[in-house]
Write a protein that holds these residues in place. Structure first.
Motif, PDB file in Angstrom:
ATOM      1  N   VAL A 168       1.169  -1.395  -0.070  1.00  0.00           N
ATOM      2  CA  VAL A 168      -0.124   0.145   0.210  1.00  0.00           C
ATOM      3  C   VAL A 168       0.699   0.940   0.041  1.00  0.00           C
ATOM      4  O   VAL A 168       0.560   2.607  -0.801  1.00  0.00           O
ATOM      5  CB  VAL A 168      -0.941  -0.200   1.130  1.00  0.00           C
ATOM      6  CG1 VAL A 168      -1.695   1.256   1.056  1.00  0.00           C
ATOM      7  CG2 VAL A 168      -1.974  -0.929   1.702  1.00  0.00           C
ATOM      8  N   ALA A 169       1.795   1.520   0.674  1.00  0.00           N
ATOM      9  CA  ALA A 169       2.656   3.013   0.985  1.00  0.00           C
ATOM     10  C   ALA A 169       3.847   2.528   1.346  1.00  0.00           C
ATOM     11  O   ALA A 169       3.698   1.444   3.058  1.00  0.00           O
ATOM     12  CB  ALA A 169       2.030   3.712   1.144  1.00  0.00           C
ATOM     13  N   LEU A 170       5.026   3.296   1.285  1.00  0.00           N
ATOM     14  CA  LEU A 170       6.563   2.396   2.167  1.00  0.00           C
ATOM     15  C   LEU A 170       6.350   4.188   2.350  1.00  0.00           C
ATOM     16  O   LEU A 170       6.464   4.717   1.622  1.00  0.00           O
ATOM     17  CB  LEU A 170       6.896   1.731   1.865  1.00  0.00           C
ATOM     18  CG  LEU A 170       7.847   2.270   0.025  1.00  0.00           C
ATOM     19  CD1 LEU A 170       9.249   1.000   0.122  1.00  0.00           C
ATOM     20  CD2 LEU A 170       6.914   1.628  -0.655  1.00  0.00           C
ATOM     21  N   GLY A 171       7.857   4.965   3.700  1.00  0.00           N
ATOM     22  CA  GLY A 171       7.930   6.321   3.840  1.00  0.00           C
ATOM     23  C   GLY A 171       8.569   6.245   5.096  1.00  0.00           C
ATOM     24  O   GLY A 171       8.824   4.762   6.004  1.00  0.00           O
ATOM     25  N   GLN A 172       8.818   7.097   5.092  1.00  0.00           N
ATOM     26  CA  GLN A 172       9.115   7.586   6.639  1.00  0.00           C
ATOM     27  C   GLN A 172       8.309   7.344   7.700  1.00  0.00           C
ATOM     28  O   GLN A 172       8.063   6.410   8.376  1.00  0.00           O
ATOM     29  CB  GLN A 172      10.083   8.726   6.928  1.00  0.00           C
ATOM     30  CG  GLN A 172      11.280   9.681   6.234  1.00  0.00           C
ATOM     31  CD  GLN A 172      12.340   8.896   7.033  1.00  0.00           C
ATOM     32  OE1 GLN A 172      12.957   9.655   7.410  1.00  0.00           O
ATOM     33  NE2 GLN A 172      13.175   7.923   6.732  1.00  0.00           N
ATOM     34  N   PRO A 226       3.495   0.756  -4.187  1.00  0.00           N
ATOM     35  CA  PRO A 226       2.671   0.152  -4.356  1.00  0.00           C
ATOM     36  C   PRO A 226       1.915   0.269  -5.086  1.00  0.00           C
ATOM     37  O   PRO A 226       1.964  -0.025  -6.762  1.00  0.00           O
ATOM     38  CB  PRO A 226       2.334   1.769  -4.365  1.00  0.00           C
ATOM     39  CG  PRO A 226       2.777   2.816  -3.567  1.00  0.00           C
ATOM     40  CD  PRO A 226       4.622   1.683  -4.258  1.00  0.00           C
ATOM     41  N   GLY A 227       0.977  -1.213  -5.085  1.00  0.00           N
ATOM     42  CA  GLY A 227      -0.210  -1.671  -5.955  1.00  0.00           C
ATOM     43  C   GLY A 227       0.727  -2.989  -7.152  1.00  0.00           C
ATOM     44  O   GLY A 227       0.399  -4.274  -6.969  1.00  0.00           O
ATOM     45  N   LYS A 228       2.313  -3.321  -6.093  1.00  0.00           N
ATOM     46  CA  LYS A 228       2.564  -5.078  -6.014  1.00  0.00           C
ATOM     47  C   LYS A 228       2.149  -6.237  -5.441  1.00  0.00           C
ATOM     48  O   LYS A 228       1.769  -5.498  -4.093  1.00  0.00           O
ATOM     49  CB  LYS A 228       4.080  -4.578  -6.680  1.00  0.00           C
ATOM     50  CG  LYS A 228       4.433  -4.083  -7.662  1.00  0.00           C
ATOM     51  CD  LYS A 228       5.886  -4.653  -7.941  1.00  0.00           C
ATOM     52  CE  LYS A 228       6.649  -3.743  -9.165  1.00  0.00           C
ATOM     53  NZ  LYS A 228       8.160  -3.830  -9.431  1.00  0.00           N
ATOM     54  N   MET A 229       2.815  -7.466  -6.050  1.00  0.00           N
ATOM     55  CA  MET A 229       2.175  -8.163  -4.427  1.00  0.00           C
ATOM     56  C   MET A 229       3.185  -8.383  -3.239  1.00  0.00           C
ATOM     57  O   MET A 229       4.173  -7.718  -2.830  1.00  0.00           O
ATOM     58  CB  MET A 229       2.982  -9.536  -4.938  1.00  0.00           C
ATOM     59  CG  MET A 229       1.873 -10.139  -6.206  1.00  0.00           C
ATOM     60  SD  MET A 229       2.467 -11.767  -6.995  1.00  0.00           S
ATOM     61  CE  MET A 229       1.214 -11.597  -8.145  1.00  0.00           C
ATOM     62  N   ALA A 230       2.666  -7.986  -2.234  1.00  0.00           N
ATOM     63  CA  ALA A 230       3.051  -7.987  -1.141  1.00  0.00           C
ATOM     64  C   ALA A 230       3.930  -9.354  -0.835  1.00  0.00           C
ATOM     65  O   ALA A 230       3.867  -9.862   0.644  1.00  0.00           O
ATOM     66  CB  ALA A 230       2.260  -7.984   0.067  1.00  0.00           C
ATOM     67  N   ASP A 231       5.151  -9.542  -1.443  1.00  0.00           N
ATOM     68  CA  ASP A 231       5.953 -10.585  -0.651  1.00  0.00           C
ATOM     69  C   ASP A 231       6.896  -9.883  -0.387  1.00  0.00           C
ATOM     70  O   ASP A 231       7.860  -8.960  -0.502  1.00  0.00           O
ATOM     71  CB  ASP A 231       6.475 -11.047  -2.241  1.00  0.00           C
ATOM     72  CG  ASP A 231       5.101 -12.264  -2.844  1.00  0.00           C
ATOM     73  OD1 ASP A 231       4.267 -12.673  -3.041  1.00  0.00           O
ATOM     74  OD2 ASP A 231       5.627 -11.978  -4.317  1.00  0.00           O
ATOM     75  N   VAL A 232       7.055  -9.742   0.982  1.00  0.00           N
ATOM     76  CA  VAL A 232       8.097  -9.205   2.375  1.00  0.00           C
ATOM     77  C   VAL A 232       9.107  -9.793   2.420  1.00  0.00           C
ATOM     78  O   VAL A 232       8.222 -11.225   3.689  1.00  0.00           O
ATOM     79  CB  VAL A 232       6.897  -8.439   2.405  1.00  0.00           C
ATOM     80  CG1 VAL A 232       7.852  -7.070   4.511  1.00  0.00           C
ATOM     81  CG2 VAL A 232       6.337  -7.704   1.698  1.00  0.00           C
ATOM     82  N   VAL A 233       9.552 -10.170   3.288  1.00  0.00           N
ATOM     83  CA  VAL A 233      11.087 -10.456   3.896  1.00  0.00           C
ATOM     84  C   VAL A 233      11.325  -9.195   5.242  1.00  0.00           C
ATOM     85  O   VAL A 233      11.822  -8.117   4.577  1.00  0.00           O
ATOM     86  CB  VAL A 233      11.991 -11.333   3.662  1.00  0.00           C
ATOM     87  CG1 VAL A 233      13.172 -11.453   4.787  1.00  0.00           C
ATOM     88  CG2 VAL A 233      11.604 -11.682   3.054  1.00  0.00           C
ATOM     89  N   LEU A 234      11.342  -9.386   6.398  1.00  0.00           N
ATOM     90  CA  LEU A 234      11.577  -9.130   7.793  1.00  0.00           C
ATOM     91  C   LEU A 234      12.961  -9.576   8.387  1.00  0.00           C
ATOM     92  O   LEU A 234      12.432 -11.390   8.590  1.00  0.00           O
ATOM     93  CB  LEU A 234      10.943  -8.906   8.333  1.00  0.00           C
ATOM     94  CG  LEU A 234      11.190  -8.001  10.181  1.00  0.00           C
ATOM     95  CD1 LEU A 234      11.073  -6.783   9.530  1.00  0.00           C
ATOM     96  CD2 LEU A 234       9.795  -8.391  11.355  1.00  0.00           C
ATOM     97  N   TRP A 235      14.216  -9.184   7.732  1.00  0.00           N
ATOM     98  CA  TRP A 235      15.264  -9.994   7.848  1.00  0.00           C
ATOM     99  C   TRP A 235      15.600  -9.297   9.951  1.00  0.00           C
ATOM    100  O   TRP A 235      15.466  -8.520  10.404  1.00  0.00           O
ATOM    101  CB  TRP A 235      16.258  -9.516   7.653  1.00  0.00           C
ATOM    102  CG  TRP A 235      15.825  -9.516   5.777  1.00  0.00           C
ATOM    103  CD1 TRP A 235      15.104  -8.817   5.234  1.00  0.00           C
ATOM    104  CD2 TRP A 235      16.588 -10.824   5.633  1.00  0.00           C
ATOM    105  NE1 TRP A 235      15.280  -9.574   4.158  1.00  0.00           N
ATOM    106  CE2 TRP A 235      15.965 -10.429   3.997  1.00  0.00           C
ATOM    107  CE3 TRP A 235      17.157 -11.854   5.492  1.00  0.00           C
ATOM    108  CZ2 TRP A 235      16.060 -11.915   3.453  1.00  0.00           C
ATOM    109  CZ3 TRP A 235      17.614 -13.285   4.454  1.00  0.00           C
ATOM    110  CH2 TRP A 235      16.634 -12.807   3.695  1.00  0.00           C
TER     111      TRP A 235
END
Length: 464
Positions: free
Chosen positions: A81-85, A409-418
């Motif tokens: 959806v969003a990313l930023g500070q 934003p708009g892409k698949m939420a394929d996410v890793v938290l390291w």
């Protein structure tokens, strides 16, 4: 005179009706002949359920070279959806404090053979080594979804998507398939929706060794090229016949599923993934692609890519490379550990790949080794830029970059938290989401997936 014209027109119409002439006017649309399905084994993938999630206080590598310090990323309904500070969190979103941690797109392995055999590296179903030209075989028809390598790639390696290729015994090895790295009973339930197929091709020692030992052609590199070119000539003719039929109708040509694949390549629907180590062979293949009107998406292994990086850039071809594998056969001998940074520094597309059930669990460390080797020779590539080798660039070479590979934003939420800097040997994935669904959580034993095959198997410390 007018009455004569009317009479003649009437007679003509009557004649048409009497003879059953069903010719249409020139302006009437022509119905396209019914052809064969381009997708007879469609994806049945459905994303697992997820919840709106915001991760705060993290260092973010967006996958396309961007970095946000002390940032936040929000995803919901399976999408970024969003990313930023700062981001505006949705009501009810799960909030995860990532202080001291990193967030990246999921890793994408462009070159894997997981599932094409049995646990322990048996590769028995990966090569249809019965003819050097086998484009009719499809990797997905050999894949065993319960291979524990899939879950290990997810939990140890942060791999969210991967391409399974046939082996390199043949010049034309068959179709590859792109998968989402999720547990499933069937391959179709893992298939990445909308991903194009690939065609595995191979240069060099493997085909000539396999068939030369049987006193068959090809037995030399010039034999490799000759068989390739003969095959593409036949593929062009096959495409012409089918294009004409689909355009003009008439009797359908005889179908050949091997040439269905090659026709798809010539039409730009199927992407060529070419196993090729040596520089001069990559140059030959580039010229062959021009000769027959297709495009190479990536050269795999590409030990000598650093010698032809300018050609790769010119023709927009990615080089899928190991960090430091070399010397296991002659065509892999003239390697340098700075291959990835040298190719990147020349402006070409670099991909870190595995070709190994253990290496796929450490792709981020492979990229880190290459990054360090480049810095020691004065090529200073920022960490966040190098992450493109692991996510966006493989997605580009696999034809899925519009859907995944970066945190946009708009892409698949394929996410890793390291749990730390992902280019450190001490770092591991802490959480992995695929399409916004939490598939792995190192802190939650219930979120550590195992395959059906592993259930009930003795584990470490069990009595055997």
């Amino acid at each position: 005179m007018r009455s004569v014209v009317i009479a003649v027109s009437a007679l003509a119409l009557a004649s048409c009706a009497a003879t059953g002439d069903k010719r249409r006017s020139a302006s009437a649309p022509r119905e396209k002949p019914v052809s064969f399905s381009r997708d007879p084994y469609p994806s049945t993938y459905r994303a697992f359920p997820g919840v709106p999630t915001v991760i705060t206080n993290v260092t973010i590598y967006d996958g396309e070279g961007g970095r946000i310090n002390n940032g936040q990323v929000l995803f919901a309904d399976g999408k970024i959806v969003a990313l930023g500070q700062t981001v505006s969190a949705l009501a009810g979103a799960v909030t995860i404090d990532g202080t001291g941690k990193w967030v990246t797109p999921g890793i994408i392995d462009i070159h894997s053979h997981l599932g094409e055999g049995n646990p322990g590296g048996d590769f028995g179903d990966g090569n249809e080594g019965t003819n050097p030209v086998r484009p009719e075989v499809w990797a997905e028809h050999s894949i065993w979804p319960q291979d524990p390598g899939f879950t290990r790639a997810l939990t140890n390696g942060g791999v969210t998507s991967l391409q399974i290729l046939p082996g390199s015994a043949n010049l034309f090895g068959g179709r590859s398939v792109v998968l989402k790295n999720v547990p499933a009973r069937t391959v179709q339930a893992m298939k990445f929706p909308g991903a194009p197929y690939g065609l595995k091709m191979a240069c060099g020692e493997n085909p000539k060794r396999v068939y030369g030992s049987r006193n068959q052609m090809p037995a030399t590199r010039m034999g490799n090229m000759a068989v390739n070119r003969q095959t593409w000539v036949r593929a062009q003719e096959y495409k012409r016949r089918w294009d004409k039929y689909e355009r003009d109708g008439g009797d359908p040509p005889t179908r050949d599923i091997a040439f269905d694949t090659l026709r798809g390549v010539l039409a730009g629907e199927i992407l060529v993934q070419n196993h090729c180590y040596r520089a001069e062979e990559m140059a030959y293949v580039i010229d062959m692609a021009k000769e027959f009107g297709y495009k190479v998406a990536a050269f795999h292994h590409a030990t000598e890519a650093y010698k032809v990086a300018d050609l790769l850039k010119q023709h927009d071809i990615c080089a899928a490379i190991w960090a430091d594998w070399w010397g296991f056969k002659m065509e892999a001998y003239d390697a340098v550990n700075e291959n990835m940074p040298l190719v990147h520094n020349a402006g070409a597309c670099v991909v870190t790949h595995s070709d190994d059930e253990n290496g796929i669990q450490r792709l981020y460390q492979e990229a880190a080794k290459a990054l360090g080797n480049g810095r020691r020779m004065g090529i200073n590539i920022p960490d966040e830029v190098a992450w493109s080798w692991l996510s966006y660039n493989p997605a580009k070479a696999m034809g899925i970059a519009e859907k995944t590979g970066s945190l946009k934003p708009g892409k698949m939420a394929d996410v890793v938290l390291w749990n730390g800097n992902p280019f450190s040997v001490y770092t591991r994935p802490e959480k992995v989401w695929i399409d916004g669904a939490l598939m792995y959580d190192a802190m939650d034993p219930k979120r550590r997936p195992v395959t059906d095959f592993e259930l009930g198997q003795p584990g470490e410390g069990d009595v055997k």
